[in-house]
Scaffold this motif. Structure first.
Motif, PDB file in Angstrom:
ATOM      1  N   LEU A 277       0.836  -1.199   0.000  1.00 34.55           N
ATOM      2  CA  LEU A 277       0.000   0.000   0.000  1.00 34.55           C
ATOM      3  C   LEU A 277       0.873   1.251   0.000  1.00 34.55           C
ATOM      4  O   LEU A 277       0.570   2.233  -0.698  1.00 34.55           O
ATOM      5  N   ARG A 278       1.959   1.229   0.762  1.00 36.82           N
ATOM      6  CA  ARG A 278       2.887   2.358   0.735  1.00 36.82           C
ATOM      7  C   ARG A 278       3.463   2.558  -0.664  1.00 36.82           C
ATOM      8  O   ARG A 278       3.611   3.696  -1.132  1.00 36.82           O
ATOM      9  N   ALA A 279       3.764   1.479  -1.341  1.00 37.82           N
ATOM     10  CA  ALA A 279       4.378   1.579  -2.671  1.00 37.82           C
ATOM     11  C   ALA A 279       3.434   2.214  -3.680  1.00 37.82           C
ATOM     12  O   ALA A 279       3.845   3.055  -4.494  1.00 37.82           O
ATOM     13  N   VAL A 280       2.163   1.815  -3.659  1.00 42.30           N
ATOM     14  CA  VAL A 280       1.245   2.352  -4.665  1.00 42.30           C
ATOM     15  C   VAL A 280       0.942   3.819  -4.391  1.00 42.30           C
ATOM     16  O   VAL A 280       0.798   4.619  -5.327  1.00 42.30           O
ATOM     17  N   HIS A 281       0.884   4.210  -3.113  1.00 41.17           N
ATOM     18  CA  HIS A 281       0.683   5.625  -2.808  1.00 41.17           C
ATOM     19  C   HIS A 281       1.886   6.456  -3.237  1.00 41.17           C
ATOM     20  O   HIS A 281       1.727   7.588  -3.707  1.00 41.17           O
ATOM     21  N   ALA A 282       3.081   5.923  -3.062  1.00 42.45           N
ATOM     22  CA  ALA A 282       4.277   6.667  -3.459  1.00 42.45           C
ATOM     23  C   ALA A 282       4.412   6.773  -4.972  1.00 42.45           C
ATOM     24  O   ALA A 282       5.051   7.700  -5.479  1.00 42.45           O
ATOM     25  N   ALA A 283       3.791   5.835  -5.698  1.00 40.09           N
ATOM     26  CA  ALA A 283       3.960   5.788  -7.155  1.00 40.09           C
ATOM     27  C   ALA A 283       2.978   6.671  -7.914  1.00 40.09           C
ATOM     28  O   ALA A 283       3.303   7.193  -8.986  1.00 40.09           O
ATOM     29  N   HIS A 284       1.749   6.850  -7.377  1.00 36.35           N
ATOM     30  CA  HIS A 284       0.689   7.523  -8.136  1.00 36.35           C
ATOM     31  C   HIS A 284      -0.138   8.434  -7.232  1.00 36.35           C
ATOM     32  O   HIS A 284      -0.368   8.102  -6.065  1.00 36.35           O
ATOM     33  N   PRO A 285      -0.635   9.552  -7.774  1.00 37.71           N
ATOM     34  CA  PRO A 285      -1.611  10.337  -7.011  1.00 37.71           C
ATOM     35  C   PRO A 285      -2.943   9.590  -6.920  1.00 37.71           C
ATOM     36  O   PRO A 285      -3.345   8.911  -7.862  1.00 37.71           O
ATOM     37  N   PHE A 286      -3.599   9.724  -5.779  1.00 37.84           N
ATOM     38  CA  PHE A 286      -4.884   9.070  -5.527  1.00 37.84           C
ATOM     39  C   PHE A 286      -6.010  10.103  -5.484  1.00 37.84           C
ATOM     40  O   PHE A 286      -5.817  11.237  -5.026  1.00 37.84           O
ATOM     41  N   VAL A 287      -7.182   9.666  -5.917  1.00 36.25           N
ATOM     42  CA  VAL A 287      -8.430  10.399  -5.707  1.00 36.25           C
ATOM     43  C   VAL A 287      -9.337   9.443  -4.947  1.00 36.25           C
ATOM     44  O   VAL A 287      -9.655   8.361  -5.437  1.00 36.25           O
ATOM     45  N   VAL A 288      -9.737   9.815  -3.739  1.00 34.35           N
ATOM     46  CA  VAL A 288     -10.399   8.864  -2.852  1.00 34.35           C
ATOM     47  C   VAL A 288     -11.835   9.278  -2.565  1.00 34.35           C
ATOM     48  O   VAL A 288     -12.181  10.462  -2.566  1.00 34.35           O
ATOM     49  N   THR A 289     -12.670   8.275  -2.321  1.00 34.08           N
ATOM     50  CA  THR A 289     -13.996   8.467  -1.767  1.00 34.08           C
ATOM     51  C   THR A 289     -14.306   7.258  -0.899  1.00 34.08           C
ATOM     52  O   THR A 289     -13.813   6.160  -1.166  1.00 34.08           O
ATOM     53  N   PHE A 290     -15.077   7.460   0.161  1.00 31.14           N
ATOM     54  CA  PHE A 290     -15.334   6.335   1.059  1.00 31.14           C
ATOM     55  C   PHE A 290     -16.635   5.621   0.719  1.00 31.14           C
ATOM     56  O   PHE A 290     -17.500   6.146   0.018  1.00 31.14           O
TER      57      PHE A 290
END
Length: 547
Positions: free
Chosen positions: A255-268
């Motif tokens: 999970l740390r790797a994917v966050h470091a690799a790409h910007p996220f747009v989140v919704t819950f």
């Protein structure tokens, strides 16, 4: 070279100005004592009562244990996130109740030889020492690298990007859709593969954490070399519970790797708070005033641990999460919240045949204000593609072969009048290239969105891509037991796969392509990734075609 330098500070008056959307109907329904608790903002204080400063040189252990993240890219800005937590599984993260200065910098290259922006912000104990930097003055449509520093400690490097200029004919856009990552169900292997994939951004469609108890072995992860703290052995209820749950998830290396690799747009969706809740109605009969206290804690922890901007800062149990982003003239993204404002599920939730209760035209899954916002946004859209990232299945999903079939009361099938208004609004606005992104169900689906789902020959108004879970449901299977039933009962369903993974979508000039990426197992590490199926939908001729 222009370098933007800033010193960002949280100012209580500015933060309180964001507290503009407290729901009056909720206020009227609660006792005065509960109101005081549920709607307390708990902002950083000023003056004599302010938290004292901490000399960052006194931080003796590596504080960036939860990694870095970025999100909500604009043409000249992006959100950068981190948290100081030398001991992430302790309630205080191993940090004293003092404020700490954190430096940040952005560069055009990974070696940071060409700085583009830098500044200093403050990690406040009131926000659990999380950091949200809204970096400004950036160039549109380009990749940046970023990192944080406090004392002698430097974080890992993250990679992000800005959106293209608003009026630009942006090049092809690739993004991923992900959802549902129950830590106790296995390993986040799909995130590791996504971190290595070539996408511009990632949409997380909900269920980032799960509220359920996790045993000492980590559930299906079956730890033998260490045991999880008993702090995770009960369902999340308090702010401390939710904060600790995010800490557990964010120490996962994939999970740390994917966050470091790409910007996220989140919704819950629901599990960031509690299963299948609807507005102030819980799934287990908790009184609304008590549930809103729990929701306030969940929303606060969600904002603290995601790369979200200041307008998304929750006020008590209210959070303005629906918002709109653009990718030049290529795409408009209308990110929805189908959980916070919905009518209570009909017929006690679950599966049920449609009836007067679910068909009531006054029922809504979005709330009136969000529905109007979406339709107004479509009327003003100049984008080639209009994409709606949201949580639950939008298309009709008949679950048996009876003349009147059961459907899910928790999905849009339980709110058919609400769906009808959305589809009519899309038609009235002239939206021709509509794509809905969904999660929730732990399987991958590809739907044609029909004007009349009961008539296979009716007009196709758009397409829906349902991203399977990252890990929820454990390993899954390519062909679930109900595969034949669902494919027969729903002629507009073009693909159904029960394995874990993610969806990759590319929006081109003449067509959109959806690739369903799957892994064969998650209950042990090291699974390879494959493309299970690919589809295209063409400009001017909506409908999914296999490639």
């Amino acid at each position: 070279m222009t370098i933007t330098t800033a010193r960002s500070r949280w100012h209580a008056p500015e933060l309180r100005a964001a507290a503009r959307h407290i729901g009056r109907r909720r206020m009227l329904s609660l006792t005065a004592a509960t109101v005081a608790l549920a709607f307390a903002i708990d902002l950083p204080t000023v003056g004599a009562a302010a938290a004292t400063p901490l000399d960052a040189a006194r931080i003796a252990e590596f504080p960036f244990t939860l990694g870095v993240a970025s999100g909500d890219p604009l043409p000249n800005s992006v959100v950068l996130w981190t948290r100081l937590a030398p001991a992430p599984y302790q309630p205080d993260g191993g940090m004293p109740a003092q404020r700490v200065d954190v430096d940040w910098e952005m560069a055009k290259d990974e070696a940071f030889s060409a700085l583009a922006a830098k500044g200093t912000t403050t990690a406040h104990p009131e926000f659990h020492h999380t950091v949200h930097v809204e970096a400004q003055g950036l160039e549109p449509g380009r990749v940046y690298y970023y990192r944080f520093r406090t004392g002698s400690w430097i974080s890992e490097t993250g990679r992000t990007r800005t959106a293209p200029a608003a009026d630009s004919a942006a090049p092809a856009l690739s993004f991923a859709a992900v959802s549902c990552q129950a830590y106790e169900d296995g390993h986040f292997t799909a995130h590791r593969h996504l971190a290595q994939d070539d996408v511009d951004l990632v949409f997380h469609l909900g269920d980032y954490i799960y509220e359920y108890a996790i045993d000492a072995a980590g559930g299906a992860r079956k730890y033998t070399d260490h045991a999880l703290s008993s702090a995770f052995g009960h369902e999340t209820m308090t702010l401390e519970d939710y904060r600790l749950r995010y800490a557990l998830y964010k120490t996962d290396p994939d999970l740390r790797a994917v966050h470091a690799a790409h910007p996220f747009v989140v919704t819950f969706d629901d599990h960031e708070t509690a299963n299948n809740y609807a507005d102030a109605v819980s799934d287990n009969g908790m009184p609304p005033d008590q549930f809103l206290l729990r929701r306030a804690a969940a929303y606060r922890a969600y904002w603290e641990n995601q790369p979200l901007r200041m307008p998304q800062l929750p006020v008590g149990s209210d959070m303005q999460l629906y918002r709109r982003l653009h990718w030049g003239l290529r795409a408009q993204f209308d990110i929805l919240d189908t959980r916070q404002y919905r009518s209570d599920q009909a017929y006690g939730d679950g599966r049920h045949i449609p009836g007067p209760e679910s068909d009531d035209p006054s029922r809504t899954i979005t709330g009136q204000a969000q529905e109007k916002w979406l339709l107004d946004g479509w009327r003003n859209s100049k984008a080639l593609w209009n994409v709606v990232p949201q949580q639950v299945c939008f298309s009709q999903r008949r679950m048996d072969l009876n003349a009147v079939a059961q459907v899910s009361m928790d999905a849009w099938d339980g709110y058919p009048a609400s769906r009808r208004r959305i589809l009519d609004g899309a038609k009235a606005a002239g939206i021709e290239n509509l794509m809905v992104l969904s999660g929730d169900v732990h399987v991958g689906y590809a739907f044609d969105i029909k004007d009349d789902f009961d008539d296979p020959d009716s007009r196709t108004l758009g397409t829906e891509i349902v991203a399977t879970s990252i890990v929820s449901g454990q390993d899954g299977t390519k062909t679930p037991a109900n595969w034949n039933t669902y494919m027969t009962a729903n002629p507009h369903l073009k693909f159904y796969d029960g394995r874990r993974g993610y969806a990759k979508i590319t929006l081109g000039e003449t067509q959109a392509r959806a690739d369903f990426k799957t892994v064969p197992y998650v209950t042990r590490q090291g699974a390879p990734v494959e493309t299970a199926a690919s589809f295209v939908t063409e400009i001017g001729e909506q409908g999914l075609k296999p490639t």
